[in-house]
Design a protein around this motif. Structure first.
Motif, PDB file in Angstrom:
ATOM      1  N   SER A   1     -11.269 -69.117  73.055  1.00 19.23           N
ATOM      2  CA  SER A   1     -10.569 -70.378  73.046  1.00 19.23           C
ATOM      3  C   SER A   1     -10.115 -70.638  74.682  1.00 19.23           C
ATOM      4  O   SER A   1      -9.751 -69.762  75.298  1.00 19.23           O
TER       5      SER A   1
ATOM      6  N   ARG B   1     -13.379 -72.796  70.881  1.00 13.47           N
ATOM      7  CA  ARG B   1     -12.656 -74.035  70.793  1.00 13.47           C
ATOM      8  C   ARG B   1     -12.362 -74.336  72.371  1.00 13.47           C
ATOM      9  O   ARG B   1     -12.095 -73.416  73.389  1.00 13.47           O
TER      10      ARG B   1
ATOM     11  N   TYR C   1     -15.626 -76.383  68.710  1.00 16.81           N
ATOM     12  CA  TYR C   1     -14.796 -77.567  68.778  1.00 16.81           C
ATOM     13  C   TYR C   1     -14.348 -77.703  70.101  1.00 16.81           C
ATOM     14  O   TYR C   1     -13.838 -77.037  70.721  1.00 16.81           O
TER      15      TYR C   1
END
Length: 152
Positions: free
Chosen positions: A68, A93, A108
Motif C-alpha cells: 500500500s 493500493r 485500487y
C-alpha cells in the motif's frame, strides 16, 4: 536513519523509518513498512507493507511489489529499456493527491488527479483521470498478460 542513500542492493528484515530523504539506485527490499520524508528510486522496490511518504518519484528497472502506498505526490514510470514491457510494479493500493504511473498494475487507486501512462492498469479507480495513454486500462481484466517472450 536520517537520510538513506543506496547504490546496489539493500535488504532490511523489518520495518524501516527514514527521517530525511531516501535515494535508491538499485534495489531496496524492506520486510514490513517503510516511511520517509521523500523517496527517489531508480531500480526496484519490495515493500510488502505500507510505504508512507509524501513524495515518491521512481524509475522502474526491475520487477517490484508494494502493498500500500500513502502519499501526496506519486510519479512512477518505467525506464526506457528495450526489455521493459508490461507491468513492472504490482501494488495493492495507492492513496494520494496526485498520481502519475506507467508500467504499474494497481488494484485500487484513489487520487484527485491521475495520469495513466503506457501499460498502466488500475482495477478500481476513484478520482479524475487527466491524461490516459492508449495502452492504459481501467477496470477488471478478463485475461492475464503473457509472460515475456510469448505472443498471441
Amino acid at each position: 536513519v536520517g537520510d538513506l542513500t543506496v547504490h546496489g542492493h539493500l535488504k532490511v528484515a523489518a520495518n524501516a523509518t527514514v527521517d530525511g530523504d531516501g535515494r535508491i539506485r538499485g534495489r531496496l527490499e524492506v520486510g514490513g513498512n517503510l516511511s520517509a520524508r521523500s523517496l527517489q528510486f531508480d531500480g526496484g522496490l519490495e515493500v510488502p507493507g505500507v510505504l508512507d511518504c509524501p513524495v515518491v518519484e521512481g524509475r522502474l528497472r526491475h520487477a517490484s511489489r508494494i502493498g500500500s502506498l500513502h502519499s501526496q505526490h506519486v510519479r512512477i514510470v518505467r525506464a526506457s529499456l528495450p526489455s521493459t514491457r508490461g507491468s513492472l510494479l504490482v501494488i495493492d493500493r495507492i492513496e494520494a493527491s496526485e498520481v502519475e504511473i506507467e508500467g504499474v498494475d494497481c488494484e485500487y487507486l484513489r487520487a484527485d488527479r491521475v495520469r495513466l501512462g503506457a501499460e498502466a492498469h488500475v482495477t478500481r479507480l476513484e478520482g479524475q483521470v487527466v491524461r490516459r495513454h492508449r495502452s492504459a486500462y481501467v477496470g477488471a481484466r478478463a485475461w492475464e498478460p503473457l509472460p515475456p517472450g510469448l505472443s498471441r
